[in-house]
Scaffold this active site. Structure first.
Site, PDB file in Angstrom:
ATOM      1  N   ASN A 125       0.909  -1.394   0.122  1.00 28.28           N
ATOM      2  CA  ASN A 125       0.079   0.015   0.220  1.00 28.28           C
ATOM      3  C   ASN A 125       0.899   1.309  -0.034  1.00 28.28           C
ATOM      4  O   ASN A 125       1.927   1.409   0.653  1.00 28.28           O
ATOM      5  CB  ASN A 125      -0.876  -0.027   1.245  1.00 28.28           C
ATOM      6  CG  ASN A 125      -1.968  -0.777   1.178  1.00 28.28           C
ATOM      7  OD1 ASN A 125      -2.282  -1.725   0.135  1.00 28.28           O
ATOM      8  ND2 ASN A 125      -3.019  -1.043   1.902  1.00 28.28           N
ATOM      9  N   ILE A 126       0.353   2.379  -0.434  1.00 31.36           N
ATOM     10  CA  ILE A 126       1.059   3.541  -0.867  1.00 31.36           C
ATOM     11  C   ILE A 126       1.450   4.036   0.530  1.00 31.36           C
ATOM     12  O   ILE A 126       2.490   4.764   0.585  1.00 31.36           O
ATOM     13  CB  ILE A 126       0.195   4.473  -1.665  1.00 31.36           C
ATOM     14  CG1 ILE A 126       1.053   5.795  -2.034  1.00 31.36           C
ATOM     15  CG2 ILE A 126      -0.823   5.087  -1.020  1.00 31.36           C
ATOM     16  CD1 ILE A 126       0.671   6.693  -2.945  1.00 31.36           C
ATOM     17  N   LYS A 127       0.766   3.916   1.728  1.00 32.97           N
ATOM     18  CA  LYS A 127       1.199   4.369   2.950  1.00 32.97           C
ATOM     19  C   LYS A 127       2.533   3.799   3.552  1.00 32.97           C
ATOM     20  O   LYS A 127       2.985   4.624   4.401  1.00 32.97           O
ATOM     21  CB  LYS A 127      -0.135   4.303   4.100  1.00 32.97           C
ATOM     22  CG  LYS A 127      -0.563   2.707   4.186  1.00 32.97           C
ATOM     23  CD  LYS A 127      -1.390   2.723   5.067  1.00 32.97           C
ATOM     24  CE  LYS A 127      -1.820   1.231   5.328  1.00 32.97           C
ATOM     25  NZ  LYS A 127      -3.056   1.060   6.328  1.00 32.97           N
ATOM     26  N   GLY A 128       2.617   2.543   3.117  1.00 29.91           N
ATOM     27  CA  GLY A 128       3.959   2.154   3.559  1.00 29.91           C
ATOM     28  C   GLY A 128       4.132   1.622   4.799  1.00 29.91           C
ATOM     29  O   GLY A 128       3.129   1.540   5.814  1.00 29.91           O
TER      30      GLY A 128
END
Length: 255
Positions: A125-128
């Protein structure tokens, strides 16, 4: 520094350790005595029972604190060192665009009955995770996150449909070695479904995998707890681009 060390609790070299475990006994004085007996058989002497709590009517959870005489020989400790360079997101994107000349496709999932998506989401996910953006953030990586409880045949089918370069699998559930059995079944299914030499890069991650067991499980790489998206992205570039290019050059030289 000495090659021989012992645990540290209150003072240097006192050998103090703390362990927790559950016994299939209702919480009473007999159960507490059994916990201390187990601790002594594990080499803790003296052993102090610092916590005991009933886990329903038939089980008790214990925490025991005590001294052990065992030494750790650092000369016998083996670790798996990172064999690839860490790249920035910009460097990963540049390598994929320049050398692969298309987006690198990654399919990820939790397989079997595992419903714990925290690990796979932290990487994809982009939030990492740990201040790093996940693989969705990388412009030259296309991510397909299938989520939790994905059956192995469905994972193989989706990987084929997406023409995946790499398959990332997260396994958190470890009861009765479920993570080992699931990973072995997954790797076997991919090798049966793909022609030799065309299997996607198989990468698994989870907190209970043993370092160095990748080949025994039939996968290319194992990542443990604390792994960041940047480490995974750097590995993918190294394994899918750098090493393959080096292998192709070696084949041409030997031809």
């Amino acid at each position: 520094m000495s090659d021989l060390v012992r645990p540290y609790g209150d003072t240097t070299g006192d050998g103090m350790v703390q362990v927790s475990f559950t016994l299939p006994l209702p919480h009473d004085k007999r159960a507490e005595g059994a916990a201390l007996q187990l601790a002594k058989k594990m080499g803790m002497d003296p052993a102090l029972l610092v916590h005991a709590k009933a886990m329903g009517p038939d089980f008790t959870f214990f925490v025991v604190y005590g001294s052990v005489t065992h030494l750790v020989d650092l000369r016998e400790v083996t670790v798996v060192e990172r064999e690839y360079p860490l790249l920035t997101a910009k460097e990963v994107n540049a390598a994929v665009k320049r050398r692969l000349r298309r987006k690198l496709v990654v399919v990820g999932a939790c397989i079997g009955t595992d419903a714990h998506t925290v690990g796979i989401d932290a990487i994809l996910n982009i939030k990492g995770f740990a201040g790093e953006k996940g693989l969705e953030y990388y412009r030259e990586i296309r991510v397909v996150n299938l989520g939790a409880q994905v059956l192995v045949p469905d994972l193989v089918e989706r990987a084929r449909a997406e023409r995946a370069d790499a398959v990332l699998v997260s396994q958190v559930v470890t009861q009765k070695d479920a993570h080992v059995h699931n990973t072995t079944a997954m790797s076997a299914a991919f090798r049966e479904a793909y022609p030799a030499g065309q299997v996607p890069l198989l990468v698994v991650g989870g907190p209970r995998f043993e370092e160095g067991s990748a080949s025994a499980l039939g996968v290319d790489r194992i990542f443990g707890r604390g792994t960041t998206p940047g480490e995974v992205a750097s590995y993918l570039v190294d394994a899918l681009i750098t090493r393959r290019e080096a292998g192709s050059r070696a084949d041409r030289r030997s031809a």
